[in-house]
Scaffold this motif. Structure first.
Motif, PDB file in Angstrom:
ATOM      1  N   SER A  18       0.823  -1.214   0.000  1.00  0.00           N
ATOM      2  CA  SER A  18       0.000   0.000   0.000  1.00  0.00           C
ATOM      3  C   SER A  18       0.858   1.266   0.000  1.00  0.00           C
ATOM      4  CB  SER A  18      -0.941   0.000   1.211  1.00  0.00           C
ATOM      5  OG  SER A  18      -1.887  -1.048   1.094  1.00  0.00           O
ATOM      6  N   THR A  19       2.012   1.200   0.643  1.00  0.00           N
ATOM      7  CA  THR A  19       2.941   2.342   0.616  1.00  0.00           C
ATOM      8  C   THR A  19       3.405   2.609  -0.804  1.00  0.00           C
ATOM      9  OG1 THR A  19       3.710   1.912   2.871  1.00  0.00           O
ATOM     10  CG2 THR A  19       5.167   3.202   1.442  1.00  0.00           C
ATOM     11  N   ILE A  20       3.771   1.551  -1.515  1.00  0.00           N
ATOM     12  CA  ILE A  20       4.220   1.704  -2.893  1.00  0.00           C
ATOM     13  C   ILE A  20       3.076   2.181  -3.785  1.00  0.00           C
ATOM     14  CG2 ILE A  20       5.002   0.404  -4.923  1.00  0.00           C
ATOM     15  CD1 ILE A  20       6.692  -1.281  -2.940  1.00  0.00           C
ATOM     16  N   ALA A  21       1.896   1.591  -3.624  1.00  0.00           N
ATOM     17  CA  ALA A  21       0.751   1.949  -4.471  1.00  0.00           C
ATOM     18  C   ALA A  21       0.369   3.418  -4.298  1.00  0.00           C
ATOM     19  CB  ALA A  21      -0.438   1.047  -4.147  1.00  0.00           C
ATOM     20  N   SER A  22       0.229   3.864  -3.054  1.00  0.00           N
ATOM     21  CA  SER A  22      -0.211   5.236  -2.805  1.00  0.00           C
ATOM     22  C   SER A  22       0.844   6.250  -3.236  1.00  0.00           C
ATOM     23  CB  SER A  22      -0.553   5.425  -1.321  1.00  0.00           C
ATOM     24  OG  SER A  22       0.549   5.105  -0.490  1.00  0.00           O
ATOM     25  N   ALA A  48      -5.744   3.841   0.384  1.00  0.00           N
ATOM     26  CA  ALA A  48      -6.729   4.912   0.242  1.00  0.00           C
ATOM     27  C   ALA A  48      -6.643   5.887   1.410  1.00  0.00           C
ATOM     28  CB  ALA A  48      -8.135   4.311   0.160  1.00  0.00           C
ATOM     29  N   THR A  49      -6.437   5.360   2.607  1.00  0.00           N
ATOM     30  CA  THR A  49      -6.327   6.209   3.799  1.00  0.00           C
ATOM     31  C   THR A  49      -5.121   7.136   3.705  1.00  0.00           C
ATOM     32  OG1 THR A  49      -7.380   4.506   5.150  1.00  0.00           O
ATOM     33  CG2 THR A  49      -6.136   6.209   6.318  1.00  0.00           C
ATOM     34  N   LEU A  50      -3.985   6.609   3.220  1.00  0.00           N
ATOM     35  CA  LEU A  50      -2.781   7.424   3.086  1.00  0.00           C
ATOM     36  C   LEU A  50      -2.997   8.579   2.104  1.00  0.00           C
ATOM     37  CD1 LEU A  50      -0.023   4.644   2.948  1.00  0.00           C
ATOM     38  CD2 LEU A  50      -0.457   6.232   4.821  1.00  0.00           C
ATOM     39  N   ILE A  51      -3.625   8.282   0.988  1.00  0.00           N
ATOM     40  CA  ILE A  51      -3.845   9.320  -0.025  1.00  0.00           C
ATOM     41  C   ILE A  51      -4.816  10.387   0.478  1.00  0.00           C
ATOM     42  CG2 ILE A  51      -4.787   9.771  -2.330  1.00  0.00           C
ATOM     43  CD1 ILE A  51      -3.700   7.078  -3.195  1.00  0.00           C
ATOM     44  N   LYS A  52      -5.841   9.962   1.182  1.00  0.00           N
ATOM     45  CA  LYS A  52      -6.832  10.923   1.678  1.00  0.00           C
ATOM     46  C   LYS A  52      -6.232  11.905   2.684  1.00  0.00           C
ATOM     47  CE  LYS A  52     -11.133   8.418   0.850  1.00  0.00           C
ATOM     48  NZ  LYS A  52     -12.330   7.801   1.456  1.00  0.00           N
ATOM     49  N   LYS A  53      -5.183  11.493   3.366  1.00  0.00           N
ATOM     50  CA  LYS A  53      -4.514  12.404   4.300  1.00  0.00           C
ATOM     51  C   LYS A  53      -3.878  13.579   3.581  1.00  0.00           C
ATOM     52  CE  LYS A  53      -3.216   9.104   7.955  1.00  0.00           C
ATOM     53  NZ  LYS A  53      -2.063   8.480   8.663  1.00  0.00           N
ATOM     54  N   ARG A 190       4.800   9.723   9.946  1.00  0.00           N
ATOM     55  CA  ARG A 190       4.956  11.159  10.172  1.00  0.00           C
ATOM     56  C   ARG A 190       5.309  11.915   8.881  1.00  0.00           C
ATOM     57  NH1 ARG A 190       9.948   9.121  12.074  1.00  0.00           N
ATOM     58  NH2 ARG A 190      11.807  10.187  11.245  1.00  0.00           N
ATOM     59  N   TYR A 191       5.839  11.211   7.890  1.00  0.00           N
ATOM     60  CA  TYR A 191       6.223  11.866   6.642  1.00  0.00           C
ATOM     61  C   TYR A 191       5.006  12.245   5.801  1.00  0.00           C
ATOM     62  CZ  TYR A 191      11.026  10.565   7.689  1.00  0.00           C
ATOM     63  OH  TYR A 191      12.258  10.444   8.286  1.00  0.00           O
ATOM     64  N   TYR A 192       3.892  11.571   6.023  1.00  0.00           N
ATOM     65  CA  TYR A 192       2.699  11.866   5.238  1.00  0.00           C
ATOM     66  C   TYR A 192       2.063  13.194   5.633  1.00  0.00           C
ATOM     67  CZ  TYR A 192       3.027   7.197   3.284  1.00  0.00           C
ATOM     68  OH  TYR A 192       3.468   6.083   2.630  1.00  0.00           O
ATOM     69  N   GLU A 193       2.497  13.763   6.724  1.00  0.00           N
ATOM     70  CA  GLU A 193       1.975  15.078   7.110  1.00  0.00           C
ATOM     71  C   GLU A 193       2.445  16.158   6.133  1.00  0.00           C
ATOM     72  OE1 GLU A 193       3.206  15.719  11.110  1.00  0.00           O
ATOM     73  OE2 GLU A 193       2.104  13.975  11.901  1.00  0.00           O
ATOM     74  N   GLU A 194       3.546  15.897   5.419  1.00  0.00           N
ATOM     75  CA  GLU A 194       4.077  16.892   4.484  1.00  0.00           C
ATOM     76  C   GLU A 194       3.809  16.532   3.031  1.00  0.00           C
ATOM     77  OE1 GLU A 194       8.688  15.626   3.897  1.00  0.00           O
ATOM     78  OE2 GLU A 194       8.165  16.397   5.891  1.00  0.00           O
ATOM     79  N   GLY A 195       3.255  15.362   2.769  1.00  0.00           N
ATOM     80  CA  GLY A 195       2.938  14.968   1.396  1.00  0.00           C
ATOM     81  C   GLY A 195       3.470  13.596   1.047  1.00  0.00           C
ATOM     82  N   PHE A 196       3.484  13.300  -0.227  1.00  0.00           N
ATOM     83  CA  PHE A 196       3.961  11.999  -0.684  1.00  0.00           C
ATOM     84  C   PHE A 196       5.476  11.885  -0.501  1.00  0.00           C
ATOM     85  CE2 PHE A 196       0.001  12.469  -3.149  1.00  0.00           C
ATOM     86  CZ  PHE A 196      -0.632  11.308  -2.742  1.00  0.00           C
ATOM     87  N   LEU A 197       5.946  10.653  -0.399  1.00  0.00           N
ATOM     88  CA  LEU A 197       7.353  10.424  -0.079  1.00  0.00           C
ATOM     89  C   LEU A 197       8.288  10.886  -1.188  1.00  0.00           C
ATOM     90  CD1 LEU A 197       7.036   6.919   1.624  1.00  0.00           C
ATOM     91  CD2 LEU A 197       7.133   9.175   2.705  1.00  0.00           C
TER      92      LEU A 197
END
Length: 289
Positions: A18-22, A48-53, A190-197
């Motif tokens: 899911s990390t790779i997909a999002s 889906a949850t990661l992207i919605k953040k 915590r990295y998802y608070e600033e966007g995609f990796l």
């Protein structure tokens, strides 16, 4: 680039699927300005949850949990209906799915690219190779008619690790390749608070996911050249691997999934099933012997 459909799948959880997909969706949005449909088939819907953040307006997020009924193609019909419904008006479709054998392999044929994340343990490497080989073996005839690629992604690799898994059991497949590795990231949430990796302020993390994204993008662009036209596949080229029993029945074909870098003067051998599958650990052979 025409519309492309990508599925990220693996039989096991915990390999960074899911990390790779999002983040692949984020890469195509941030670096190529593509409109993306992200379909999450998993019950947990982690991707889906990661992207919605992040709230990226270029990425539409959809959830579709599949229900499996033994002896029925209900799950396949539901999966295909969702894929068709959510593919309208976008450049790229990305599906996130934990593979189950309750879903026929036919569903994978609907995609241009199959991405299979895998950890680096010997058991996981063997399991990933078997998954890819069985899929190709059972669909050899159909795969000759479409330009589909398979990419294995070494995932959650320790950055200090000196050797990356090679997946050498797949080397002879011309439509299969291994991508640059994705490294393990402690405290990744915590990295998802600033966007995609791939756009992270941490240059090491950003470069790691950017390398993967670039590899996938180039693979999509090269799909038309993945299959090498040849006039004839002789049976003695196809006796070194379990997949070849199916392929050897098809002598005249314009395309091949099997590398032709084999000595054509090599005598034809009749390998026993046990030798034929010798590269697979015994406890994983699932009745091959």
């Amino acid at each position: 680039m025409k519309q492309v459909k990508i599925i990220i799948t693996n039989q096991k959880g915990g390999v960074g699927k899911s990390t790779i997909a999002s983040n692949l969706a984020g890469y195509f949005s941030a670096h190529h300005h593509k409109k993306i449909s992200f379909i999450d088939f998993d019950r947990q819907a982690s991707g889906a949850t990661l992207i919605k953040k992040i709230h990226d307006p270029n990425i539409g997020v959809y959830k579709k949990e599949l229900f499996f009924k033994q002896g029925s193609n209900w799950s396949l019909m539901e999966a295909r209906q969702a894929l068709n419904t959510y593919s309208v008006g976008v450049d790229i479709v990305i599906a996130d799915l934990t593979w189950t054998f309750g879903l026929p392999y036919d569903f994978l044929l609907d995609f241009d690219l199959i991405i299979v994340p895998s950890s680096d343990t010997s058991l996981e490497v063997a399991s990933t190779e078997i998954f890819v080989l069985e899929y190709i073996q059972k669909n050899m005839d159909k795969l000759r008619l479409i330009n589909q690629a398979v990419v294995v992604v070494p995932s959650r690799i320790d950055p200090s690790q000196s050797e990356i898994p090679k997946f050498s059991g797949l080397d002879f497949l011309t439509n299969c390749s291994v991508s640059p590795p994705i490294y393990r990231i402690p405290g990744i949430d915590r990295y998802y608070e600033e966007g995609f990796l791939c756009t992270s302020a941490d240059p090491v993390i950003a470069e790691n996911f950017l390398n993967l994204g670039n590899f996938i993008y180039e693979k999509l662009e090269s799909l038309s050249t993945l299959f090498v036209p040849i006039k004839k596949i002789t049976p003695n080229l196809l006796t070194k691997h379990p997949i070849n029993r199916t392929a050897s029945k098809i002598i005249e074909q314009p395309k091949t999934l099997v590398s032709t870098r084999v000595n054509q003067t090599q005598p034809k051998s009749q390998a026993s099933p046990s030798k034929e599958f010798s590269f697979i650990p015994k406890f994983l052979r699932r009745g091959k012997e």
